[in-house]
Design a protein around this motif. Sequence first.
Motif, short mmCIF file in Angstrom:
data_model
loop_
_atom_site.label_atom_id
_atom_site.label_comp_id
_atom_site.label_asym_id
_atom_site.label_seq_id
_atom_site.Cartn_x
_atom_site.Cartn_y
_atom_site.Cartn_z
N HIS A 257 -5.46 7.66 -0.66
CA HIS A 257 -4.57 7.15 -1.54
C HIS A 257 -4.18 5.70 -1.33
CE1 HIS A 257 -3.02 10.34 -4.13
NE2 HIS A 257 -3.43 11.34 -3.14
N GLN A 258 -4.32 5.24 -0.18
CA GLN A 258 -4.25 3.75 0.38
C GLN A 258 -5.34 3.17 -0.38
OE1 GLN A 258 -3.98 4.23 4.76
NE2 GLN A 258 -1.79 4.21 4.62
N SER B 231 -4.65 2.65 -4.14
CA SER B 231 -3.32 1.74 -4.43
C SER B 231 -4.07 0.46 -4.37
CB SER B 231 -2.44 1.83 -3.36
OG SER B 231 -2.65 1.35 -2.03
N VAL C 100 0.90 -1.18 0.07
CA VAL C 100 -0.01 0.04 0.05
C VAL C 100 0.84 1.31 -0.02
CG1 VAL C 100 -1.87 1.07 1.11
CG2 VAL C 100 -1.87 -1.21 1.24
N GLY C 101 0.76 2.06 -0.87
CA GLY C 101 1.55 3.49 -0.98
C GLY C 101 1.08 4.39 0.14
#
Length: 206
Positions: free
Chosen positions: A64-65, A68, A44-45
């Motif tokens: 954002h997670q 991703s 996960v980013g």
Amino acid sequence: MAFQCDGCGRLSIATGRRESGGFDNGDAARLLVDGPSKWIPRQVGKRVYDDVPASIAGMAVEAHQCLSIEANRASVALARAVVEATAKDRGIKTGTLEKKIDKLFEQQLIREYVRDAAHEVRFGGNEVAHGDLVAEPMDNVTAAEILGLMDEILDEVFQSPAGVRRRKAQRLERERRLKNGNNAAPDASQEVPTGELVSGPDEPPF
């Protein structure tokens, strides 16, 4: 297939294939996984928003997670929440999100194109919240674009102004040292706090 991590000892699952024959140990098979996208859980980013209030930054990071791992609708719903929380943080707490965004613009907290970006995030979040994406689910590319607009808003409201404040504080501190005949850089413990805007005696704060 299940694999055990050599580091933590926990298990991860991967979709792969078994390739047999042609190895040094006879008929033994080799397990192959074709790329990182085949692993569960995926890597996960994570984004960093140093100058954004922690509660808002946390939502943006989570958005954002979600992106991703292609939880596209969840990421866009969080992006919409980030925009609303940003307006509230600036003291705009009443009215619809549409009106909150317009007030951000009216109070010169965002520029015109950022206002339009905020409305696009709002539209995307509304589609998710109202179940308008049943026939045509939101794809990862569209969700990524919406989160990019969310980042533009956070940059405009929080991160760019904080960068300007830091730069101005550093300039004023340097001018003060030069005026006092001291060219040495200040001790780290004596540096001007990055969250405060410092002005000279005859200089306005902006």
